[in-house]
Scaffold this motif. Structure first.
Motif, mmCIF file in Angstrom:
data_model
loop_
_atom_site.group_PDB
_atom_site.id
_atom_site.type_symbol
_atom_site.label_atom_id
_atom_site.label_comp_id
_atom_site.label_asym_id
_atom_site.label_seq_id
_atom_site.Cartn_x
_atom_site.Cartn_y
_atom_site.Cartn_z
ATOM 1 N N ALA A 141 0.817 -1.210 0.000
ATOM 2 C CA ALA A 141 0.000 0.000 0.000
ATOM 3 C C ALA A 141 0.855 1.266 0.000
ATOM 4 C CB ALA A 141 -0.943 -0.011 1.208
ATOM 5 N N ASP A 142 1.961 1.238 0.691
ATOM 6 C CA ASP A 142 2.826 2.421 0.755
ATOM 7 C C ASP A 142 3.534 2.703 -0.571
ATOM 8 O OD1 ASP A 142 2.143 2.848 3.378
ATOM 9 O OD2 ASP A 142 3.889 1.820 4.198
ATOM 10 N N ASP A 143 3.543 1.729 -1.483
ATOM 11 C CA ASP A 143 4.241 1.902 -2.756
ATOM 12 C C ASP A 143 3.316 2.235 -3.917
ATOM 13 O OD1 ASP A 143 6.631 1.312 -1.498
ATOM 14 O OD2 ASP A 143 6.535 -0.833 -2.006
ATOM 15 N N VAL A 144 2.006 2.160 -3.707
ATOM 16 C CA VAL A 144 1.059 2.336 -4.811
ATOM 17 C C VAL A 144 1.244 3.684 -5.505
ATOM 18 C CG1 VAL A 144 -1.390 2.629 -5.375
ATOM 19 C CG2 VAL A 144 -0.662 0.735 -3.907
ATOM 20 N N ALA A 145 1.383 4.748 -4.743
ATOM 21 C CA ALA A 145 1.473 6.097 -5.322
ATOM 22 C C ALA A 145 2.730 6.297 -6.164
ATOM 23 C CB ALA A 145 1.421 7.143 -4.207
ATOM 24 N N ARG A 146 3.696 5.391 -6.086
ATOM 25 C CA ARG A 146 4.913 5.519 -6.881
ATOM 26 C C ARG A 146 4.718 5.028 -8.316
ATOM 27 N NH1 ARG A 146 9.021 2.903 -2.333
ATOM 28 N NH2 ARG A 146 8.496 4.375 -0.648
#
Length: 307
Positions: A141-146
């Motif tokens: 989830a913490d990597d989705v915006a990348r």
């Protein structure tokens, strides 16, 4: 974990007759939106792998971006059913592996998109089963915006990301609820409890408005636990409701179920009008169990939801 597309020559999912919902909706300002009856997508959340994303093929709308498995709803199809069907068609997601948590709706008046956020309760291998994907990937989830996201998904992700931390649950003191309605339940305690559990299952299936749970404005699907005691322990269960059969005190079983759920990080609502039990459960705070506290609702709250 990334799932690559089939090799050249491998069979793809056959396409049947075009559904009436497979059409563009043109906004008054000229933008086009896919899905005559709206569209829906699945945000599958796996505690071990993250969320399932689809890398869209170049020829699709906003191609070469990442988004959710999803697409146009069929006529008369619910948003949840549409999201699960599309996820099965595009990513091989088995419907039984997903437990709905919430529905988030973008309604423009002339078109809508609904995101079903669902928890993965049975592990599965995502599979590209139609030509609309370059690849599928489980992404933290913490990597989705990348990732280069589809604009619509990028906008919704900012709102959905914080909600992934909210996992509501409701624990029902069945004896207390039955005792509040003088309908002859004492003549068949197991039968009366079974009837209530079936009604809870209906509520579990259709979801609850956010205001009833003091949660952000969406339709929520809390985990339901029904605690039965005494002669009511023989009551049959129902899909969507975890039935706890108290070996002795029903109040103790309600308290124990609440402690377990709160310790697992659930936002718990206890349904009882028993003052002593309400005081015990509402005293559970982050300092005592290391997680969010407990809301207590009287029986009337539940009866109003059941309608």
């Amino acid at each position: 974990m990334t799932i690559q597309p089939p090799a050249p020559g491998e069979p793809r999912r056959p396409h049947g007759p075009r559904d009436p919902g497979d059409a563009w909706v043109v906004a008054p300002t000229g933008e086009r939106y896919w899905g005559r009856f709206g569209a829906a997508g699945l945000l599958a959340v796996d505690p071990d792998h993250g969320v399932l994303l689809q890398h869209r093929v170049s020829w699709s709308h906003f191609g070469d971006t990442w988004a959710l498995p999803g697409g146009a709803r069929h006529e008369g199809e619910s948003a949840s059913d549409g999201a699960l069907r599309e996820a099965a068609e595009e990513a091989g997601v088995p419907g039984a592996a997903i437990r709905p948590r919430l529905l988030s709706v973008l309604d423009l008046g002339y078109w809508s998109y609904t995101t079903l956020v669902g928890d993965v309760v049975e592990s599965f291998e995502a599979t590209i089963s139609d030509p609309e994907s370059h690849e599928l990937a489980w992404v933290a989830a913490d990597d989705v915006a990348r990732y280069p996201l589809h604009p619509g998904f990028a906008a919704s992700w900012e709102q959905l990301r914080p909600l992934l931390e909210i996992r509501p649950a409701v624990v029902v003191d069945v004896a207390n609820v039955m005792g509040s309605v003088p309908d002859g339940w004492w003549r068949d305690r197991a039968g009366a409890a079974e009837k209530l559990i079936r009604r809870l299952a209906t509520l579990a299936d259709r979801g609850i408005a956010a205001a009833a749970l003091d949660l952000p404005e969406h339709i929520w699907f809390p985990e339901w636990t029904a605690v039965v005691e005494g002669q009511a322990r023989d009551a049959a269960g129902a899909s969507g409701v975890d039935v706890v059969r108290a070996p002795a005190s029903g109040d103790d079983a309600v308290f124990a179920a609440t402690v377990r759920l709160v310790a697992e990080g659930r936002a718990v609502t206890v349904v009882t009008s028993d003052r002593e039990l309400a005081a015990r459960t509402s005293a559970l705070t982050p300092s005592t169990v290391g997680a969010p506290g407990v809301a207590v609702r009287g029986v009337r709250w539940l009866l109003d939801l059941l309608g």
